[in-house]
Design an enzyme around this catalytic site. Structure first.
Site, PDB file in Angstrom:
ATOM      1  N   GLY A   1      37.540  47.291  41.752  1.00  0.00           N
ATOM      2  CA  GLY A   1      37.442  46.092  42.955  1.00  0.00           C
ATOM      3  C   GLY A   1      36.292  46.674  44.084  1.00  0.00           C
ATOM      4  O   GLY A   1      36.257  45.040  44.168  1.00  0.00           O
ATOM      5  N   THR A   2      36.089  47.548  44.237  1.00  0.00           N
ATOM      6  CA  THR A   2      34.970  47.819  44.975  1.00  0.00           C
ATOM      7  C   THR A   2      33.337  46.547  43.907  1.00  0.00           C
ATOM      8  O   THR A   2      33.100  45.978  45.180  1.00  0.00           O
ATOM      9  CB  THR A   2      34.234  48.816  45.011  1.00  0.00           C
TER      10      THR A   2
ATOM     11  N   ASN B   1      45.552  44.647  51.928  1.00  0.00           N
ATOM     12  CA  ASN B   1      46.094  45.757  52.295  1.00  0.00           C
ATOM     13  C   ASN B   1      46.893  46.676  52.563  1.00  0.00           C
ATOM     14  O   ASN B   1      47.900  47.584  52.873  1.00  0.00           O
ATOM     15  CB  ASN B   1      45.136  46.724  51.677  1.00  0.00           C
TER      16      ASN B   1
ATOM     17  N   GLN C   1      45.061  43.704  46.012  1.00  0.00           N
ATOM     18  CA  GLN C   1      46.605  44.200  46.448  1.00  0.00           C
ATOM     19  C   GLN C   1      47.420  42.816  46.019  1.00  0.00           C
ATOM     20  O   GLN C   1      48.428  42.542  46.104  1.00  0.00           O
ATOM     21  CB  GLN C   1      46.402  44.064  47.817  1.00  0.00           C
TER      22      GLN C   1
ATOM     23  N   SER D   1      41.945  45.491  40.922  1.00  0.00           N
ATOM     24  CA  SER D   1      41.633  46.063  39.877  1.00  0.00           C
ATOM     25  C   SER D   1      42.126  47.424  39.640  1.00  0.00           C
ATOM     26  O   SER D   1      43.669  47.189  40.165  1.00  0.00           O
ATOM     27  CB  SER D   1      41.232  47.601  41.822  1.00  0.00           C
TER      28      SER D   1
ATOM     29  N   HIS E   1      43.516  50.122  39.338  1.00  0.00           N
ATOM     30  CA  HIS E   1      44.585  51.694  39.642  1.00  0.00           C
ATOM     31  C   HIS E   1      45.476  50.888  40.774  1.00  0.00           C
ATOM     32  O   HIS E   1      46.053  51.795  41.199  1.00  0.00           O
ATOM     33  CB  HIS E   1      43.378  53.036  40.118  1.00  0.00           C
TER      34      HIS E   1
ATOM     35  N   THR F   1      27.334  50.348  28.960  1.00  0.00           N
ATOM     36  CA  THR F   1      28.462  50.794  27.804  1.00  0.00           C
ATOM     37  C   THR F   1      30.068  50.460  28.684  1.00  0.00           C
ATOM     38  O   THR F   1      30.308  51.237  29.567  1.00  0.00           O
ATOM     39  CB  THR F   1      28.692  52.496  27.119  1.00  0.00           C
TER      40      THR F   1
ATOM     41  N   CYS G   1      40.675  54.231  53.877  1.00  0.00           N
ATOM     42  CA  CYS G   1      39.043  54.187  54.463  1.00  0.00           C
ATOM     43  C   CYS G   1      39.357  55.290  55.993  1.00  0.00           C
ATOM     44  O   CYS G   1      38.387  54.851  56.082  1.00  0.00           O
ATOM     45  CB  CYS G   1      38.448  53.311  53.962  1.00  0.00           C
TER      46      CYS G   1
HETATM   47  C1  PLP Z   1      41.620  49.451  46.745  1.00  0.00           C
HETATM   48  C2  PLP Z   1      40.991  47.757  46.795  1.00  0.00           C
HETATM   49  C3  PLP Z   1      39.769  47.690  46.879  1.00  0.00           C
HETATM   50  C4  PLP Z   1      38.698  48.604  45.927  1.00  0.00           C
HETATM   51  O1  PLP Z   1      39.309  49.008  44.623  1.00  0.00           O
HETATM   52  P1  PLP Z   1      38.274  50.220  44.402  1.00  0.00           P
HETATM   53  O2  PLP Z   1      39.342  49.416  42.783  1.00  0.00           O
HETATM   54  O3  PLP Z   1      39.020  51.248  44.539  1.00  0.00           O
HETATM   55  O4  PLP Z   1      36.904  50.152  44.062  1.00  0.00           O
HETATM   56  C5  PLP Z   1      39.377  46.488  47.277  1.00  0.00           C
HETATM   57  N1  PLP Z   1      39.731  45.583  47.926  1.00  0.00           N
HETATM   58  C6  PLP Z   1      41.544  45.973  48.547  1.00  0.00           C
HETATM   59  C7  PLP Z   1      42.217  45.188  49.481  1.00  0.00           C
HETATM   60  C8  PLP Z   1      41.960  47.293  47.697  1.00  0.00           C
HETATM   61  O5  PLP Z   1      43.109  47.501  48.139  1.00  0.00           O
END
Ligand code: PLP
Length: 385
Positions: free
Chosen positions: A72-73, A151, A179, A199, A201, A237, A325
């Protein structure tokens, strides 16, 4: 000891089906999809299939509009930086005061490097002021970046309305949908966003992988520059096992969307109602009429959130105070500050976020343990409600 995991907005368990789908790509199918030989090339078909599953989850008609990222980042950073690079003459960014640090900290850093950033505020229920957002857009606005759902509170923003404002003003629009995907229906064919980041995960896929939807025709300069992978939009890659796992996670998320909005929502509602009825001076933060089905953010007046987390932890109950965070600092999270939640309650706020892997027994257990935890903390608190 038993673990009750109620921190699914921080990360989720990898689905067993996802792990199973990934394993062959760590063993026999380790080839590089860019290789000329069949051994590597055979992997490409699996990447293509995963790309189609990612596209399907967000209603994208063309799988080629999906670019794999490291999460996501990166999707958030690539959208904003890639657009700024494509419009070098435009130096203004519109975003909200409650974005994830992947957007907010980037914008704050850009503000120190010659860009002007307008942060649109929210009200005490965490709702975005759409009229203020519309007024904030200027001729030199390069991009608007507003998350689909928050989030920390789970509040869902009116993305369709914001997208059409951006279309009318001719400004690229990015939404951090990390989210929202898998929890609420998303269809980029109906909602005209230019960039949407996801993202893996957060939806029972592996960490370190995600995808970015880039609408065909959106101007975008690659942010991660290297080889010609991802049609030149993102070098490096391919993380093949993770891509395949994320594809499986997207497929499962589509199948589980109903369950998120029925069984998971019912557990969340029962947890919330149970807490409010058994613990005094507790309030839900955020608009409950437009909220993710799995999230509740509850403020407990005159108690420290960190202390609540520690005592819950002794019983194996996992949750968050504010966002992962921001925990570790004593300031309430930027989201609760933007909502102007009184400090005495913001400090004692806990985010519970559920998933399809939670059970009614988890909720029973949590509701059984929480009142005593709060009573104990309130009895030692120097402040009284
Ligand atoms: C967790 C999250 C991210 C970051 O995603 P990562 O895959 O951990 O880098 C970005 N935005 C929101 C709203 C999130 O909850």
């Amino acid at each position: 000891m038993r673990t009750v995991y109620l921190d699914n907005n921080a990360t989720t368990a990898v689905a067993p089906e996802v792990l199973e789908a990934m394993l062959p790509f760590y063993t026999e199918m380790y080839g590089n999809p860019s290789s000329m030989h069949t051994f590597g090339g055979q992997v490409t078909a699996h990447i293509d299939k995963a790309r189609e599953k990612c596209a399907a989850l967000i209603g994208a008609k063309r799988a080629s509009d999906i670019v794999f990222t490291s999460g996501g980042t990166e999707g958030d950073n690539a959208s904003i930086m890639g657009t700024l690079l494509a419009y070098p003459e435009k130096k203004h960014i519109v975003t909200s005061a409650v974005e994830h640090p992947a957007v907010r900290s980037l914008c704050q850093s850009l503000a120190k490097r010659g860009y002007e950033v307008t942060e649109v505020g929210v009200d005490e229920m965490g709702r975005l002021d759409v009229a203020e957002l519309e007024r904030a857009i200027r001729v030199d606005t390069a991009i608007v970046s507003i998350m689909w759902a928050n989030n920390e509170t789970g509040v869902i923003f009116p993305i369709e309305k914001i997208a059409s404002i951006c279309v009318a003003k001719g400004v690229p629009f990015h939404t951090d949908a990390v989210q929202a995907v898998g929890k609420v229906p998303i269809n980029v064919t109906e909602v005209p966003v230019d960039f949407l980041s996801v993202s893996s995960h957060k939806l029972h896929g592996p960490k370190g992988i995600g995808f970015l939807y880039i609408k065909r025709g959106a101007k975008f300069n690659p942010f991660v520059i290297g080889g010609h992978q991802e049609r030149g939009k993102r070098g490096g890659t391919e993380n093949v096992p993770a891509i395949v796992g994320m594809g499986k996670a997207c497929e499962l998320a589509m199948q589980h969307m109903d369950e998120e909005n029925t069984r998971v929502k019912a557990m969340r509602d029962r947890l919330e109602a149970g807490i409010l009825s058994s613990i005094t001076n507790a309030r839900v933060h955020g608009d409950t009429t437009s909220r993710l089905p799995n999230t509740t953010n509850i403020g407990f007046e005159y108690i420290e959130g960190e202390a609540i987390l520690l005592l819950m932890n002794e019983h194996g109950i996992c949750a968050s105070s504010g966002s992962a965070c921001t925990s570790g600092s004593l300031e309430p999270s930027h989201v609760l500050r933007a909502m102007k939640i009184p400090f005495t309650r913001a400090h004692g706020s806990i985010r519970f976020s559920l998933s399809i892997y939670n059970t009614d027994a988890d909720i029973d257990y949590t509701l059984e343990k929480l009142p005593a935890i709060m009573e104990r903390l309130r009895s030692i608190s120097p402040f009284k409600p």
